[in-house]
Design an enzyme around this catalytic site. Sequence first.
Site, mmCIF file in Angstrom:
data_model
loop_
_atom_site.group_PDB
_atom_site.id
_atom_site.type_symbol
_atom_site.label_atom_id
_atom_site.label_comp_id
_atom_site.label_asym_id
_atom_site.label_seq_id
_atom_site.Cartn_x
_atom_site.Cartn_y
_atom_site.Cartn_z
ATOM 1 N N PHE A 63 29.841 42.786 42.762
ATOM 2 C CA PHE A 63 30.604 41.529 42.770
ATOM 3 C C PHE A 63 30.787 40.956 44.161
ATOM 4 C CE2 PHE A 63 31.831 40.331 38.507
ATOM 5 C CZ PHE A 63 31.273 41.406 37.832
ATOM 6 N N ASN A 109 39.896 40.980 35.126
ATOM 7 C CA ASN A 109 38.943 39.865 35.234
ATOM 8 C C ASN A 109 39.300 38.943 36.399
ATOM 9 O OD1 ASN A 109 37.167 40.604 33.305
ATOM 10 N ND2 ASN A 109 37.474 38.849 31.969
ATOM 11 N N LYS A 137 24.627 33.605 33.401
ATOM 12 C CA LYS A 137 24.137 34.710 34.227
ATOM 13 C C LYS A 137 22.873 35.272 33.581
ATOM 14 C CE LYS A 137 26.680 38.500 32.166
ATOM 15 N NZ LYS A 137 27.447 39.686 32.385
ATOM 16 N N GLU A 147 28.180 40.673 28.807
ATOM 17 C CA GLU A 147 27.011 40.163 28.102
ATOM 18 C C GLU A 147 25.780 40.529 28.926
ATOM 19 O OE1 GLU A 147 27.563 35.984 27.243
ATOM 20 O OE2 GLU A 147 29.505 36.402 26.358
ATOM 21 N N ARG A 153 28.037 28.929 27.787
ATOM 22 C CA ARG A 153 29.418 28.424 27.852
ATOM 23 C C ARG A 153 29.885 28.441 29.304
ATOM 24 N NH1 ARG A 153 32.210 32.196 23.356
ATOM 25 N NH2 ARG A 153 30.795 33.707 24.285
ATOM 26 N N LYS A 156 26.374 31.622 10.313
ATOM 27 C CA LYS A 156 26.184 32.840 11.104
ATOM 28 C C LYS A 156 26.063 34.063 10.184
ATOM 29 C CE LYS A 156 28.259 33.209 15.218
ATOM 30 N NZ LYS A 156 29.271 33.430 16.260
ATOM 31 N N CYS A 168 34.285 33.820 30.126
ATOM 32 C CA CYS A 168 35.442 34.685 30.400
ATOM 33 C C CYS A 168 36.151 34.390 31.721
ATOM 34 C CB CYS A 168 35.015 36.152 30.351
ATOM 35 S SG CYS A 168 34.635 36.692 28.675
#
Length: 429
Positions: free
Chosen positions: A249, A208, A320, A155, A327, A35, A260
């Site tokens: 949401f 969250n 999304k 993200e 992930r 990376k 997350c």
Amino acid sequence: MKISIVGTGYVGLVTGTCFAESGHHVVCIDSDAKKIELLQRGGIPIYEPGLPELVKKNVAAGRLSFTNSTPEGVECSDLIFIAVATPPQPDGSVDLSFVEKVSREIASCLTSYKIIVDKSTVPVRTGEKVAETIARYSKGRVEFDVVSNPEFLREGSAIEDFMKPDRVVVGVASQRPVRAMKELYAPFNAPVMFTNIKSAELIKHAANSFLALKISYINAVSVLCEAAGADVQEVAAGMGMDPRIGRQFLNASLGFGGSCFPKDLSAFIATSQSLGYDFGLLKEVQKINTLQMERFVKKITDALWVTRGKTLGVLGLAFKQNTDDVRNSPAIALCHRLQAAGAGLRVHDPQAMDKARTVLNNVTWVADMNELAEGCDALIIATEWPQFKNLDLERARRALSHPIIFDGRNLFDPAEMERLGFLYKSIGR
Ligand SMILES: NC(=O)c1ccc[n+]([C@@H]2O[C@H](COP(=O)([O-])OP(=O)(O)OC[C@H]3O[C@@H](n4cnc5c(N)ncnc54)[C@H](O)[C@@H]3O)[C@@H](O)[C@H]2O)c1
């Protein structure tokens, strides 16, 4: 200020780049040599809109650099951010081994006062453990402060979120790091909220989990809408006009995923358990989310009767829109379910195909979304990429053996789809 960021992933790279953009000197550190090599050659390991340009600009200005040596980064910094992963363990609690390892590494190269800022999402009381670990491994030779500064970026809009945050939460145990943290965030023109460390840690998990709860709430309402013949989109719009509730949401779907929400939710449940509280409400949020995927799969199998031997086209693999992150992606979970049921898959994602190759096998990768339907028995929309709304529906209808679309993200208008000749199954409508 001189800043180092330990962990150059989705959060670390954005954080480092944005601090550099606001005028600081930043070293991004990562233990993944490949990376770092890629970043040093000018490559970007993740898809994040606006990030390549900003990295390039700040590297050219000499404010941003990359290394895989923690001592090299730490020694020359006033502030050291921890932004490593905090993945879930099988029992739902958090694997803090990366945070612990970085704490030891930082301790071993401390030679003068530093502020060590935890940006990773961690359970309450982690700050204490980080401080204890650093004191133990630096053998109490130097002074330091541990600060909790949870990150709220999303993200897909990470740069915008970081540069224009709703709020910045800073948990401190003493007054000494306050001035530096105020100075650091001054250019971002956001309310900076100072709390104690435990409150800061709890704010992130509580926030969250609440967002996940909101999604499961509307998903549960979508079940009622289907049973009663109502339209969840209309219900969400009506609910959302109440400012105490808000429209965000409240999008019914095949469920939430990503790196997350699922892990933060299970971490918060496990933390609550360890503090003596059974957070049953959040267990129900998890259950609704699992059931939502079950219900979507059932919708597909009910309509197709037998999936074995059928070819299905899956639009969207990222968890999304606007990211390449797969992930814990519901789209990938859905692909695995359909493969287990014997279906052949043709798949497309605008950005996530490379990352999806590491978790998905035996599928046909289709570069053009308008070619996906060829040879398919049905199409499935699994991620809400906005460009899917521009799918050539006429071409898809002609290419499909039967014009069937399962929409797990409610991208299209059911009446219009019917008019175009589709059997169209979406969520809560
Ligand atoms: N991704 C998001 O949208 C988001 C948003 C808010 C908060 N968070 C939280 O931020 C943290 C990081 O998440 P992420 O998505 O950026 O993870 P990530 O997996 O993309 O990045 C973590 C990086 O840390 C590196 N690393 C691990 N151990 C290291 C070590 N000892 N030294 C140096 N580098 C090391 C890894 O190689 C990896 O590149 C997590 O706690 C996450 O919950 C993530």
